[in-house]
Design a protein around this motif. Structure first.
Motif, PDB file in Angstrom:
ATOM      1  N   TRP A   1      39.924  22.622  32.569  1.00 41.16           N
ATOM      2  CA  TRP A   1      38.808  21.733  32.196  1.00 41.16           C
ATOM      3  C   TRP A   1      38.188  22.161  30.864  1.00 41.16           C
ATOM      4  O   TRP A   1      37.854  21.331  30.024  1.00 41.16           O
ATOM      5  CB  TRP A   1      37.780  21.748  33.329  1.00 41.16           C
ATOM      6  CG  TRP A   1      36.553  20.939  33.082  1.00 41.16           C
ATOM      7  CD1 TRP A   1      36.423  19.583  33.202  1.00 41.16           C
ATOM      8  CD2 TRP A   1      35.270  21.431  32.678  1.00 41.16           C
ATOM      9  NE1 TRP A   1      35.139  19.208  32.898  1.00 41.16           N
ATOM     10  CE2 TRP A   1      34.410  20.316  32.578  1.00 41.16           C
ATOM     11  CE3 TRP A   1      34.772  22.702  32.406  1.00 41.16           C
ATOM     12  CZ2 TRP A   1      33.078  20.440  32.206  1.00 41.16           C
ATOM     13  CZ3 TRP A   1      33.445  22.830  32.047  1.00 41.16           C
ATOM     14  CH2 TRP A   1      32.611  21.708  31.939  1.00 41.16           C
TER      15      TRP A   1
ATOM     16  N   LEU B   1      37.747  19.848  27.599  1.00 40.45           N
ATOM     17  CA  LEU B   1      36.392  19.417  27.228  1.00 40.45           C
ATOM     18  C   LEU B   1      36.185  19.131  25.728  1.00 40.45           C
ATOM     19  O   LEU B   1      35.486  18.172  25.390  1.00 40.45           O
ATOM     20  CB  LEU B   1      35.356  20.437  27.732  1.00 40.45           C
ATOM     21  CG  LEU B   1      33.908  19.947  27.740  1.00 40.45           C
ATOM     22  CD1 LEU B   1      33.739  18.710  28.612  1.00 40.45           C
ATOM     23  CD2 LEU B   1      32.953  21.042  28.170  1.00 40.45           C
TER      24      LEU B   1
ATOM     25  N   TRP C   1      36.496  15.533  24.792  1.00 44.00           N
ATOM     26  CA  TRP C   1      35.585  14.509  25.325  1.00 44.00           C
ATOM     27  C   TRP C   1      34.643  14.030  24.218  1.00 44.00           C
ATOM     28  O   TRP C   1      34.125  14.830  23.444  1.00 44.00           O
ATOM     29  CB  TRP C   1      34.763  15.074  26.491  1.00 44.00           C
ATOM     30  CG  TRP C   1      33.785  14.068  27.014  1.00 44.00           C
ATOM     31  CD1 TRP C   1      34.063  13.035  27.855  1.00 44.00           C
ATOM     32  CD2 TRP C   1      32.394  13.965  26.697  1.00 44.00           C
ATOM     33  NE1 TRP C   1      32.929  12.304  28.086  1.00 44.00           N
ATOM     34  CE2 TRP C   1      31.896  12.849  27.402  1.00 44.00           C
ATOM     35  CE3 TRP C   1      31.526  14.701  25.898  1.00 44.00           C
ATOM     36  CZ2 TRP C   1      30.560  12.457  27.311  1.00 44.00           C
ATOM     37  CZ3 TRP C   1      30.208  14.309  25.820  1.00 44.00           C
ATOM     38  CH2 TRP C   1      29.737  13.199  26.520  1.00 44.00           C
TER      39      TRP C   1
ATOM     40  N   VAL D   1      32.378  13.857  32.323  1.00 42.23           N
ATOM     41  CA  VAL D   1      32.516  15.306  32.152  1.00 42.23           C
ATOM     42  C   VAL D   1      32.585  15.992  33.519  1.00 42.23           C
ATOM     43  O   VAL D   1      33.440  16.850  33.763  1.00 42.23           O
ATOM     44  CB  VAL D   1      31.332  15.859  31.318  1.00 42.23           C
ATOM     45  CG1 VAL D   1      31.315  17.379  31.340  1.00 42.23           C
ATOM     46  CG2 VAL D   1      31.404  15.335  29.894  1.00 42.23           C
ATOM     47  N   GLN D   2      31.690  15.583  34.419  1.00 43.08           N
ATOM     48  CA  GLN D   2      31.671  16.159  35.762  1.00 43.08           C
ATOM     49  C   GLN D   2      32.945  15.787  36.517  1.00 43.08           C
ATOM     50  O   GLN D   2      33.579  16.640  37.154  1.00 43.08           O
ATOM     51  CB  GLN D   2      30.488  15.612  36.566  1.00 43.08           C
ATOM     52  CG  GLN D   2      29.148  15.887  35.931  1.00 43.08           C
ATOM     53  CD  GLN D   2      28.014  15.763  36.958  1.00 43.08           C
ATOM     54  OE1 GLN D   2      28.203  15.957  38.149  1.00 43.08           O
ATOM     55  NE2 GLN D   2      26.824  15.465  36.474  1.00 43.08           N
TER      56      GLN D   2
ATOM     57  N   VAL E   1      29.183  23.109  28.315  1.00 42.80           N
ATOM     58  CA  VAL E   1      28.424  21.850  28.310  1.00 42.80           C
ATOM     59  C   VAL E   1      27.367  21.901  27.206  1.00 42.80           C
ATOM     60  O   VAL E   1      27.193  20.940  26.454  1.00 42.80           O
ATOM     61  CB  VAL E   1      27.789  21.577  29.695  1.00 42.80           C
ATOM     62  CG1 VAL E   1      26.766  20.449  29.610  1.00 42.80           C
ATOM     63  CG2 VAL E   1      28.863  21.229  30.724  1.00 42.80           C
TER      64      VAL E   1
ATOM     65  N   VAL F   1      28.885  19.164  24.899  1.00 45.02           N
ATOM     66  CA  VAL F   1      28.430  17.890  25.461  1.00 45.02           C
ATOM     67  C   VAL F   1      27.011  17.559  25.018  1.00 45.02           C
ATOM     68  O   VAL F   1      26.750  16.479  24.482  1.00 45.02           O
ATOM     69  CB  VAL F   1      28.524  17.916  27.010  1.00 45.02           C
ATOM     70  CG1 VAL F   1      27.959  16.637  27.609  1.00 45.02           C
ATOM     71  CG2 VAL F   1      29.965  18.128  27.448  1.00 45.02           C
TER      72      VAL F   1
END
Ligand code: ZN
Length: 214
Positions: free
Chosen positions: A16, A20, A23, A57-58, A191, A195
């Motif tokens: 992940w 990421l 994303w 994302v989750q 994150v 993110v």
């Protein structure tokens, strides 16, 4: 089992974290339904996700972890629960021979309705959901005759096995959550780095657009 789960959870978090950076906030799609994998999930809590973390994302992490639990429970079932295994195989065979328009779709269509909204003035000749219902095993001639008859004893034995499978799924889930807590910091850092700035930027951009021209 716990050791094995720990290693698998580490692998899933690693994968992940590699994903990421790709994303982008702009590619996030709205969903028409609440996601059953993520909504209210104890695994999301164990990962340290809150409502501010975008669903995509989750989901990318939680879905990976769900497959991990499924695979572990499947392996346990095949190894230890012959009656459940037999019933699952029977169900899978019945399903494989039917028409399933909602399966094997690209990720962006997964979970959406297979047919468009009907227009009352223009009825459809057929719908995909209708074809699937006609082709369902229960609708096919002879399917009922093939259903096995269970004695009370056999039913009780099957229920015991189903309870064992549930118990195992629970303990795998618990072990997974404990293992995941160990990675909270890595998850949180990623994150915060990859993110949050994008989300902040999007919000800033939106509020600039909404401000009256001066
Ligand atoms: Zn989800």
């Amino acid at each position: 089992m716990a050791d094995q789960i720990e290693g698998q959870v580490r692998g899933a978090v690693d994968a992940w974290l590699r994903w990421l950076p790709r994303w982008q906030v702009g590619t996030a799609r709205g969903r028409t339904r609440v996601c059953r994998t993520c909504f209210g999930s104890p695994v999301a809590a164990a990962a340290g996700f809150d409502a501010d973390v975008p669903h995509a994302v989750q989901h990318a992490l939680l879905n990976r972890l769900r497959h991990l639990v499924d695979a572990e429970v499947d392996a346990y079932t095949t190894r230890n629960l012959p009656l459940v295994t037999r019933e699952l195989r029977r169900a899978a065979e019945a399903e494989a021979s039917g028409y399933r328009p909602d399966e094997g779709l690209a990720l962006e269509f997964d979970g959406l309705d297979v047919d468009p909204e009907p227009d009352p003035g223009q009825p459809f000749l057929f719908t995909l959901a209708g074809l699937a219902a006609e082709d369902a095993p229960s609708a096919r001639a002879g399917a009922a005759a093939a259903e096995p008859e269970f004695s009370e004893e056999a039913k009780a034995a099957l229920r015991r096995e189903v309870a064992l499978a549930d118990e195992h799924a629970q303990s795998v889930g618990t072990a997974l959550c404990f293992a995941l807590v160990e990675h909270r910091e890595r998850i949180h850092d990623a994150v915060a780095r990859l993110v949050e700035p994008q989300v902040d930027e999007l919000i800033a951009e939106l509020s600039r657009t909404l401000e009256p021209p001066s």
